[in-house]
Design an enzyme around this catalytic site. Structure first.
Site, mmCIF file in Angstrom:
data_model
loop_
_atom_site.group_PDB
_atom_site.id
_atom_site.type_symbol
_atom_site.label_atom_id
_atom_site.label_comp_id
_atom_site.label_asym_id
_atom_site.label_seq_id
_atom_site.Cartn_x
_atom_site.Cartn_y
_atom_site.Cartn_z
ATOM 1 N N TYR A 31 -1.746 2.899 -2.673
ATOM 2 C CA TYR A 31 -1.739 1.702 -1.818
ATOM 3 C C TYR A 31 -3.159 1.348 -1.391
ATOM 4 O O TYR A 31 -3.580 0.191 -1.480
ATOM 5 C CB TYR A 31 -0.840 1.950 -0.604
ATOM 6 C CG TYR A 31 -0.865 0.831 0.411
ATOM 7 C CD1 TYR A 31 -0.268 -0.398 0.141
ATOM 8 C CD2 TYR A 31 -1.496 0.995 1.646
ATOM 9 C CE1 TYR A 31 -0.297 -1.432 1.068
ATOM 10 C CE2 TYR A 31 -1.530 -0.028 2.576
ATOM 11 C CZ TYR A 31 -0.928 -1.233 2.281
ATOM 12 O OH TYR A 31 -0.975 -2.251 3.201
ATOM 13 N N GLU A 53 5.423 -5.189 7.614
ATOM 14 C CA GLU A 53 4.632 -4.921 8.823
ATOM 15 C C GLU A 53 5.521 -4.958 10.059
ATOM 16 O O GLU A 53 5.318 -4.185 10.998
ATOM 17 C CB GLU A 53 3.484 -5.926 8.949
ATOM 18 C CG GLU A 53 2.375 -5.755 7.930
ATOM 19 C CD GLU A 53 1.524 -4.513 8.127
ATOM 20 O OE1 GLU A 53 1.683 -3.810 9.147
ATOM 21 O OE2 GLU A 53 0.696 -4.234 7.240
ATOM 22 N N TRP A 61 2.721 4.004 8.709
ATOM 23 C CA TRP A 61 2.762 3.193 7.490
ATOM 24 C C TRP A 61 3.262 3.997 6.299
ATOM 25 O O TRP A 61 3.904 3.461 5.405
ATOM 26 C CB TRP A 61 1.386 2.584 7.204
ATOM 27 C CG TRP A 61 1.420 1.627 6.067
ATOM 28 C CD1 TRP A 61 0.823 1.767 4.850
ATOM 29 C CD2 TRP A 61 2.125 0.368 6.003
ATOM 30 N NE1 TRP A 61 1.095 0.684 4.047
ATOM 31 C CE2 TRP A 61 1.888 -0.189 4.735
ATOM 32 C CE3 TRP A 61 2.928 -0.325 6.917
ATOM 33 C CZ2 TRP A 61 2.432 -1.415 4.338
ATOM 34 C CZ3 TRP A 61 3.469 -1.552 6.523
ATOM 35 C CH2 TRP A 61 3.217 -2.074 5.250
#
Length: 198
Positions: A31, A53, A61
């Site tokens: 990522y 988000e 995350w």
């Protein structure tokens, strides 16, 4: 930006230097190296990241990355047209799915935000308007130098709330703008900074 989960691993010494928040988890590395901070103007990607988000609020995350595939399947491939048609029965059904983040408010927000997205004449233009249409290149030595919610995030939060979006507070918008490359916030020692700063 994602919060750091640990100090940088010593194994990184032989490889490229990355932002401190990126652990050695292969999902995180991929990522960080291929997606985070890369300018995106793809409506589907921008919508997906906005939804993700929102789901990340209160979580790490890496939790989102580990469940991203399951979330994509459960949330109708992040298709705003399909999500806009969801209702409370759909939310209740998804609440039974242990593979995703089972949060009723966040699931409802996916439908609300899809409807708000479709009502915008130019969602991509609206998002990029807060940075004047071009990425803002920062030169932070450490991630702590970046604000939790800068003026661009504050502006985007106000715009999105005005248009009926939810789960779009300034902190979420800051992470969102960093993720989609409106704000290029790789730290200056990170190998991606050199690439993305041009």
């Amino acid at each position: 930006m994602p919060a750091p989960l640990s100090t940088p691993a010593t194994s990184r010494e032989a490889g490229p230097v990355r932002c401190r928040w990126c652990t050695d988890d292969p999902l995180y590395v991929h990522y960080h190296d291929t997606e985070w901070g890369v300018p995106s103007r793809d409506p589907r990607h921008l919508f997906e990241m906005l939804i993700l988000e929102g789901f990340q609020a209160g979580l790490s995350w890496i939790t989102i990355l580990r469940r991203r595939k399951a979330l994509r399947a459960a949330l109708l491939d992040f298709d705003p047209q399909a999500l806009a048609r969801t209702d409370e029965a759909w939310v209740q059904e998804r609440m039974q799915d242990a593979s995703i983040i089972r949060n009723r408010l966040k699931l409802r927000a996916a439908g609300i935000n899809a409807r708000a997205w479709l009502a915008l004449p130019d969602p991509v233009g609206l998002i990029w308007s807060v940075v004047g249409g071009q990425p803002v290149i920062h030169h932070y030595a450490v991630q702590e130098d970046a604000p939790v919610a800068g003026p661009e995030a504050e502006a985007l939060s106000r715009l999105l709330k005005h248009h009926g979006f939810t789960f779009v507070g300034p902190t979420i918008c800051q992470s969102y703008l960093q993720a989609i490359g409106c704000l290029m916030d790789h730290t200056t020692d990170c190998h991606r900074h050199r690439i993305l700063a041009g």
